[in-house]
Design a protein around this motif. Structure first.
Motif, PDB file in Angstrom:
ATOM      1  N   TRP A   1      -4.257   5.573   6.793  1.00  0.00           N
ATOM      2  CA  TRP A   1      -5.716   5.561   6.823  1.00  0.00           C
ATOM      3  C   TRP A   1      -6.244   4.236   7.384  1.00  0.00           C
ATOM      4  O   TRP A   1      -7.147   4.216   8.217  1.00  0.00           O
ATOM      5  CB  TRP A   1      -6.243   5.805   5.420  1.00  0.00           C
ATOM      6  N   TYR A   2      -5.670   3.105   6.953  1.00  0.00           N
ATOM      7  CA  TYR A   2      -6.106   1.799   7.456  1.00  0.00           C
ATOM      8  C   TYR A   2      -5.897   1.698   8.962  1.00  0.00           C
ATOM      9  O   TYR A   2      -6.746   1.175   9.700  1.00  0.00           O
ATOM     10  CB  TYR A   2      -5.336   0.665   6.763  1.00  0.00           C
TER      11      TYR A   2
ATOM     12  N   ASP B   1       0.016   6.845   2.614  1.00  0.00           N
ATOM     13  CA  ASP B   1      -1.268   7.427   3.007  1.00  0.00           C
ATOM     14  C   ASP B   1      -2.298   6.337   3.274  1.00  0.00           C
ATOM     15  O   ASP B   1      -3.102   6.437   4.210  1.00  0.00           O
ATOM     16  CB  ASP B   1      -1.766   8.362   1.901  1.00  0.00           C
ATOM     17  N   GLU B   2      -2.273   5.299   2.425  1.00  0.00           N
ATOM     18  CA  GLU B   2      -3.219   4.197   2.622  1.00  0.00           C
ATOM     19  C   GLU B   2      -2.959   3.482   3.935  1.00  0.00           C
ATOM     20  O   GLU B   2      -3.900   3.166   4.679  1.00  0.00           O
ATOM     21  CB  GLU B   2      -3.127   3.204   1.456  1.00  0.00           C
TER      22      GLU B   2
ATOM     23  N   TRP C   1       0.844  -1.188   0.000  1.00  0.00           N
ATOM     24  CA  TRP C   1       0.000   0.000   0.000  1.00  0.00           C
ATOM     25  C   TRP C   1       0.890   1.253   0.000  1.00  0.00           C
ATOM     26  O   TRP C   1       2.091   1.194   0.306  1.00  0.00           O
ATOM     27  CB  TRP C   1      -0.927   0.045   1.211  1.00  0.00           C
TER      28      TRP C   1
ATOM     29  N   GLN D   1      -4.636   1.052  -9.422  1.00  0.00           N
ATOM     30  CA  GLN D   1      -5.467   1.728  -8.428  1.00  0.00           C
ATOM     31  C   GLN D   1      -6.910   1.262  -8.603  1.00  0.00           C
ATOM     32  O   GLN D   1      -7.475   1.354  -9.700  1.00  0.00           O
ATOM     33  CB  GLN D   1      -5.389   3.245  -8.607  1.00  0.00           C
TER      34      GLN D   1
ATOM     35  N   GLN E   1      -9.623   4.660  -2.682  1.00  0.00           N
ATOM     36  CA  GLN E   1      -8.779   3.962  -3.634  1.00  0.00           C
ATOM     37  C   GLN E   1      -7.734   3.132  -2.903  1.00  0.00           C
ATOM     38  O   GLN E   1      -7.271   3.499  -1.830  1.00  0.00           O
ATOM     39  CB  GLN E   1      -8.092   4.956  -4.585  1.00  0.00           C
ATOM     40  N   GLN E   2      -7.356   2.039  -3.533  1.00  0.00           N
ATOM     41  CA  GLN E   2      -6.358   1.149  -2.944  1.00  0.00           C
ATOM     42  C   GLN E   2      -5.392   0.712  -4.031  1.00  0.00           C
ATOM     43  O   GLN E   2      -5.802   0.384  -5.155  1.00  0.00           O
ATOM     44  CB  GLN E   2      -7.017  -0.070  -2.309  1.00  0.00           C
ATOM     45  N   THR E   3      -4.097   0.691  -3.671  1.00  0.00           N
ATOM     46  CA  THR E   3      -3.062   0.265  -4.609  1.00  0.00           C
ATOM     47  C   THR E   3      -2.872  -1.233  -4.493  1.00  0.00           C
ATOM     48  O   THR E   3      -2.567  -1.746  -3.416  1.00  0.00           O
ATOM     49  CB  THR E   3      -1.733   0.974  -4.313  1.00  0.00           C
TER      50      THR E   3
END
Length: 637
Positions: free
Chosen positions: A332-333, A328-329, A325, A361, A353-355
């Motif tokens: 956030w998680y 930032d992801e 990820w 994306q 959105q998730q990588t």
């Protein structure tokens, strides 16, 4: 007269004193020869003293027959003493005289210097022999005691223990062995071990025996099958080693455990686990779960592939920092995880959105809910993610996405239904084997072990209740509707009577409005009223007196039916959680339950096209309202 009296009395006492002294002397010096002569002298002295006492007696009582009898006895003892003394005289004369002993002593003194070392050695040898003799007796007694204790220990052991000769003859078995296989001592006598080995295991058994006889120092772990006397197959596992004497094998010692039920339960649990994994991997959603530290504890294969992992097992022990990820992801998680784990509230319909591992994306919609243990404590969280990329990029495909969600909901409902059914068998196994463990091995378990078993049974029972409630919820959603006219007042009265009968000691005032008629599905309305009345009964249980009312509010629109109590109530701040599945406003220790009952009520009322809501305050009771559309009443009339 007084002079003979005093003289005879003193002489009698003196005679008896001499006899007692001789007896004491013989007791202390048992090595003195001619013991029989001494005893005759003791008897002679005793009867002599007795004659003097008889003389004292005859001073007042001229009982000459008694005196004569004692004298005859005295004469017999005297004659016997004389006869015994005649052959003893030569033996006494043969005893060394003091002069002879002095001469021998002088000779010994002359030889003392020459044999001093030998005498010292003999003394040391004698002491050593005495020590060895004493030690041998003590050792023999200790070994006997140890053997008794060993046999008692072996018979009280829960393991199956047997000793077998190299030729295969059974030499010893303990009580657990006989109990498990059903044989008695007569059966075991002259029995060969091949009689109890399963035919399929004979070749493997012979290989193990050959290995032990070739390398006697080995200890070999075995898993094999025995045949009980009644033909049952007993699966055992344990160790075999070889007993040696003078370097030669004399016996093969087996220590085994009966693992038949354990293996069966393990296999059933493994099958259940595989079944659950199959369902998780079939659901078209990304599913994962974490512990309290946000460390991954598992996922389905779909989620693992998205994260770039070869299999779902790889994720165990990983954190978001180790996954592909963005920073930032990850942040956030982690924030979402902390909110769920600290507040205990679910986060639903989180979009973003998730990588993926391949760099793409994707738009995701996630739900994170807390996982609680049997005590209600939060132990982790469950995440369920749907791919909404197409919905985000193509507004025209909204209907298609809705259809996909409906399919997913159907599969989730099918999943719940399947789990509810297929979890029953392993739950029965867990409950049954825990009960069997307490009954069969309760004496060997300590209090902690028994507590663990009771906890397993309690939680298995609670899981069974949860499954039953899930099935009820599922049936409410899927059951065909059969409308009939129902008198809700009569139904409430029936259910109230059942509750009062279950706890006749409780003081509850029941107020039931008469003739509340509806046109509805009878089974669903029974479920609705049963759940609402059960709640009212449960949440008033801590009050010495209680009031429960069923009534109807008539209005221009649909009639409003209600059930009101004056019990524990609830905080209106949490009313949004009231009708959600698994959501509880009280801990299980305060009031038992599964958190499914009100969700079932809501689903049943919605299937009728009605509404359900509630009002309440802490310790001021609660009121649950529901409606059945008026057009159904008009159909009935």
């Amino acid at each position: 007269m007084s002079l003979p009296l005093i003289a005879d009395t003193l002489m009698g006492i003196a005679y008896y004193a001499i006899a007692c002294s001789l007896i004491y002397f013989l007791q202390k010096r048992k090595d003195i020869p001619f013991t029989s002569i001494f005893l005759l002298f003791v008897a002679f002295i005793v009867v002599g003293g007795t004659n003097h006492f008889i003389d004292v007696w005859t001073l007042w009582h001229p009982d000459y027959w008694l005196s004569g009898t004692v004298k005859v006895i005295t004469a017999g003892i005297v004659v016997s003493t004389a006869l015994q003394l005649i052959p003893v005289i030569p033996q006494v004369l043969d005893l060394p005289s003091p002069a002879h002993l002095e001469q021998i002593n002088q000779q010994l003194q002359q030889l003392q210097q020459e044999i001093s070392e030998r005498k010292q050695a003999e003394q040391q040898l004698q002491q050593l022999n005495q020590f060895l003799g004493l030690n041998l007796r003590e050792r023999t007694a200790a070994l006997v005691k140890q053997e008794i204790q060993l046999h008692a220990f072996l018979d009280n052991a829960t393991d199956l223990i047997q000793s077998v000769s190299p030729e295969g003859k059974i030499l010893f078995v303990n009580q657990a062995w006989k109990t498990t296989l059903g044989y008695n001592d007569a059966d075991v006598d002259q029995m060969s071990v091949s009689r109890i080995i399963h035919p399929d295991e004979i070749a493997c058994f012979q290989s193990v025996i050959q290995q032990l006889l070739t390398t006697p120092g080995d200890v070999i772990a075995v898993e094999t099958k025995f045949i009980a006397k009644d033909g049952r197959e007993i699966l055992v596992e344990g160790n075999i080693n070889c007993q040696l004497e003078n370097g030669q094998p004399v016996a093969l010692r087996w220590i085994l455990n009966d693992v038949t039920q354990y293996k069966k339960a393990t296999e059933e649990l493994q099958n259940s686990k595989l079944f659950l994994e199959l369902i998780l991997n079939t659901i078209p959603l990304y599913i994962f779960w974490k512990d309290q530290e946000s460390v991954y504890q598992g996922c389905n294969e779909r989620w693992a592939t998205m994260a770039g992992l070869a299999s779902s097992e790889q994720v165990v022990g990983m954190t978001d920092q180790q996954l592909p990820w963005t920073d930032d992801e990850r942040e956030w998680y982690l924030r979402c995880d902390r909110k769920v784990l600290t507040t205990g509230q679910s986060l639903l319909n989180i979009q973003g959105q998730q990588t993926q591992a391949d760099g793409q994306q994707k738009w995701r919609q996630a739900n994170k809910v807390p996982i609680r243990d049997a005590t209600g404590q939060i132990v982790g969280l469950l995440g369920i993610i749907a791919d909404i990329t197409k919905r985000q990029h193509t507004g025209g495909q909204l209907q298609q996405y809705t259809s996909q969600l409906e399919v997913a909901n159907q599969e989730l409902e099918a999943f719940t239904y399947s789990v509810s059914h297929d979890l029953r068998a392993p739950l029965r196994a867990i409950n049954g084997f825990s009960q069997a463990l307490l009954e069969d091995y309760g004496d060997t378990l300590d209090e902690t072990g028994k507590d663990y078993c009771n906890r397993i049974r309690k939680n298995a029972s609670r899981m069974g209740l949860l499954i039953d409630n899930l099935l009820t919820l599922s049936r409410v959603a899927r059951a065909a509707m059969h409308y009939v006219t129902i008198n809700l007042s009569d139904l409430v009265q029936e259910l109230a009577s059942e509750l009062q009968t279950s706890a006749p000691h409780r003081s509850v005032e029941w107020i039931i409005a008469p003739d509340a008629l509806v046109y509805a599905d009878a089974n669903l309305m029974r479920i609705v009223l049963n759940n609402l009345l059960q709640n009212a009964w449960k949440f008033t249980s801590y009050h010495p007196t209680a009031r429960i009312e069923f009534g109807v509010l008539q209005q221009d629109e649909d009639p409003i039916y209600f059930i009101q109590d004056d019990g524990a109530g609830f905080d209106l701040a949490y009313i949004q959680m009231l009708f959600r599945v698994f959501q509880r406003l009280h801990t299980i220790h305060e009031f038992p339950g599964t958190g499914i009952g009100l969700a079932t009520v809501e689903r049943a009322i919605h299937r009728h096209g009605g509404k359900v809501w509630a009002e309440g305050a802490v310790e001021q009771g609660a009121t649950f309202y529901f409606t059945i559309p008026k057009y159904l009443h008009s159909v009935a009339t």
